[in-house]
Design an enzyme around this catalytic site. Structure first.
Site, PDB file in Angstrom:
ATOM      1  N   ASN A 169      46.384  20.030 -16.853  1.00 41.19           N
ATOM      2  CA  ASN A 169      47.743  19.690 -16.401  1.00 41.19           C
ATOM      3  C   ASN A 169      47.905  18.215 -16.044  1.00 41.19           C
ATOM      4  O   ASN A 169      48.973  17.645 -16.208  1.00 41.19           O
ATOM      5  CB  ASN A 169      48.156  20.584 -15.232  1.00 41.19           C
ATOM      6  N   GLY A 245      40.504  23.468 -11.105  1.00 39.95           N
ATOM      7  CA  GLY A 245      40.935  24.536 -11.989  1.00 39.95           C
ATOM      8  C   GLY A 245      41.218  25.801 -11.223  1.00 39.95           C
ATOM      9  O   GLY A 245      41.523  25.780 -10.025  1.00 39.95           O
ATOM     10  N   SER A 246      41.100  26.926 -11.895  1.00 39.32           N
ATOM     11  CA  SER A 246      41.475  28.215 -11.309  1.00 39.32           C
ATOM     12  C   SER A 246      40.410  28.705 -10.337  1.00 39.32           C
ATOM     13  O   SER A 246      39.242  28.293 -10.381  1.00 39.32           O
ATOM     14  CB  SER A 246      41.660  29.250 -12.418  1.00 39.32           C
ATOM     15  N   GLY A 250      36.409  28.565 -10.711  1.00 37.51           N
ATOM     16  CA  GLY A 250      35.706  27.898  -9.617  1.00 37.51           C
ATOM     17  C   GLY A 250      34.574  28.746  -9.074  1.00 37.51           C
ATOM     18  O   GLY A 250      33.486  28.236  -8.747  1.00 37.51           O
ATOM     19  N   GLU A 267      38.589  21.944  -6.235  1.00 36.61           N
ATOM     20  CA  GLU A 267      40.038  21.917  -6.001  1.00 36.61           C
ATOM     21  C   GLU A 267      40.623  23.002  -6.867  1.00 36.61           C
ATOM     22  O   GLU A 267      40.699  22.870  -8.079  1.00 36.61           O
ATOM     23  CB  GLU A 267      40.607  20.532  -6.329  1.00 36.61           C
ATOM     24  N   CYS A 301      48.713  22.265  -9.345  1.00 37.92           N
ATOM     25  CA  CYS A 301      48.038  23.080  -8.320  1.00 37.92           C
ATOM     26  C   CYS A 301      48.783  23.025  -6.995  1.00 37.92           C
ATOM     27  O   CYS A 301      48.864  24.015  -6.276  1.00 37.92           O
ATOM     28  CB  CYS A 301      46.604  22.593  -8.125  1.00 37.92           C
ATOM     29  N   GLU A 478      38.983  15.113  -2.452  1.00 38.32           N
ATOM     30  CA  GLU A 478      39.093  13.989  -3.380  1.00 38.32           C
ATOM     31  C   GLU A 478      40.034  12.965  -2.751  1.00 38.32           C
ATOM     32  O   GLU A 478      40.711  13.236  -1.757  1.00 38.32           O
ATOM     33  CB  GLU A 478      39.654  14.451  -4.727  1.00 38.32           C
TER      34      GLU A 478
END
Length: 498
Positions: A169, A245-246, A250, A267, A301, A478
């Protein structure tokens, strides 16, 4: 739009692509084919058509990249002074800015996002490298007072070879967000972009090399998550993994990293609330809610995918929001309409499934709710801005991350209920608050369980503000100076001196 950008857009609109896009891995300072010769296609979501092929990597390619990163970690990169690393990162930022038009058009073709959004992402990537360029020689340890007979201090050492699993994304933004602080900390990098959006990570790696980054310090391997991503996160030569990601993937990454006790920053997903109080600035809140859910077609997200609103202003507010949503034009990202496509046909069908099930449950669909195509061309994977109104707390559309332009509306009667609704999912990534009350804003900021709270401006902040989630939204941070600490190991030194 400048002349160079106009020319690139015309080329892309006429041919479906732009010339010279990368199609191989970037390993040890150069483009190389997949070890087994595999190739795969990347698709333009705005047309639904493949427009370029790229290397389909596997464990052999990952191993070559990790070995190159290990060798670079032992080379001149290890002894480069922090100030020199900073100047190198600054040169990378300059290269990104000089290539902004090309990067933005490539990002639009690959991800489907609007051209203006892609240009913003490129500017953000350059700003990220600039921020960490300035941080390189300020990432210092501490002196610890043990008394006159002892000396104690800490050193920040690079974590080592870092793996970066980049989502589809925000391909360039997320790549820069992880790679820049890793380089600033003195680490080396192996990045694996999403198979849907491989191009700008490869272009970034080439720009890094052109700026003078030593060979092997930044490597990019492309391919599927199953063949390349899984091999990277379980490679014993990787010391740190940054994954975006998802939740499901994860969890797989955590399990793959466990045998080697590899460090992680995750994340993951979100179902972020935007809490709108009755005393808010209505116009400000409308703009904020609109951007929070419909930017990048809701594929964020941290999207504000839940509107948690005071009952007394609900009807007026949602009526005005509906009118603005219905005024948004859909179209190919290069035309920079109000909203672009979603990432794939399968993803569009997934979004449509959520809305179809909601309608079958009797949920009021205020607007949108039907999959469609580009109204100008009849092609591409589009889903219109959609509003699901007055949902109960445990509704599927409230609890699940739909990851598309679908807003779930929930009503509250007092502040305590607003907090309960805001905290009423398994996620804790971000939250927004709109109110004129300083006290209410900061009470909500205190009581809502999320890694970041936006007050009176959704997506407020910059690269300097740490970002990450709680609960099923992941852990670690991050951005900001926290990211430098994520990519560092602390070594403590204590000595008796008398």
């Amino acid at each position: 739009m400048n002349a160079g950008l106009q020319a690139l857009v015309r080329e892309a609109q006429a041919t479906g692509r732009i010339a010279g896009l990368p199609g191989q891995h970037f390993i040890d300072g150069r483009f190389v084919p997949a070890a087994r010769g595999g190739r795969m296609e990347t698709f333009d979501p705005g047309t639904g058509e493949a427009f370029v092929t790229f290397a389909a990597g596997d464990a052999d390619d990952v191993d070559a990249a990790v070995r190159a990163a290990q060798a670079a970690l032992r080379g001149p990169w290890r002894s480069m002074a922090p100030g020199d690393r900073g100047r190198l990162l600054w040169r990378i930022a300059e290269r990104i800015r000089a290539s902004a038009d090309r990067l933005a058009v490539a990002e639009t073709l690959d991800s489907g996002k609007r051209l203006s959004e892609a240009l913003g992402d490129v500017a953000g990537a350059a700003a990220t490298f600039e921020y960490y360029a300035g941080a390189c020689d300020k990432h210092q340890g501490d002196s610890i007072p043990l008394g006159t007979g002892h000396l104690a201090f800490t050193l920040n050492e690079p974590a080592g070879v870092t793996a970066h699993i980049i989502p589809w994304n925000y391909p360039l933004s997320t790549a820069a967000r992880g790679i820049a602080p890793a380089l600033a900390a003195g680490c080396t990098v192996v990045a694996k972009p999403a198979e849907q959006t491989p191009l700008t990570a490869l272009m970034l790696a080439e720009l890094c090399a052109q700026a003078g980054l030593p060979a092997g310090v930044c490597n990019v391997v492309t391919g599927t998550g199953a063949a390349a991503g899984a091999a990277l996160v379980r490679h014993p030569g990787v010391q740190h993994i940054s994954f975006t990601g998802s939740v499901a993937t994860g969890i797989d990454v955590m399990q793959a990293a466990a045998p080697h006790v590899t460090r992680l920053v995750l994340e993951l997903g979100g179902k972020s609330p935007v809490v709108v109080l009755a005393d808010c600035d209505i116009e400000q809140a409308l703009e904020g809610v609109l951007g929070a859910i419909y930017e990048n077609a809701g594929q964020i997200c941290s999207a504000g995918s839940r509107l948690v609103i005071a009952r007394e202003i609900h009807e007026v507010f949602v009526d005005r929001l509906q009118a603005r949503a219905e005024a948004m034009q859909l179209g190919h990202g290069l035309r920079d309409c109000g909203m672009g496509p979603v990432s794939s046909l399968a993803h569009r069908d997934r979004i449509a499934g959520y809305v179809s099930r909601a309608r079958a449950r009797g949920v009021r669909v205020r607007t949108g709710g039907q999959a469609c195509a580009d109204p100008q061309t009849g092609r591409g994977w589009f889903y219109p801005p959609t509003i699901l109104d007055d949902l109960p707390a445990l509704d599927e559309a409230v609890q699940d991350e739909i990851f598309g332009p679908v807003l779930a509306v929930q009503l509250f009667d007092d502040l305590a209920q607003a907090v309960a609704l805001a905290n009423g999912t398994a996620y804790g990534l971000v939250a927004g608050v709109y109110t004129r009350s300083f006290a209410a804003a900061h009470q909500l900021a205190r009581d809502i369980d999320a890694g970041q709270i936006f007050i009176n401006e959704y997506f407020a902040g910059s690269i300097a503000v740490p970002f990450g989630g709680n609960r099923r939204s992941g852990f670690g941070r991050e951005k900001g100076m926290e990211a430098l600490r994520s990519y560092s190991r602390i070594k403590s030194v204590a000595a008796r001196i008398s």
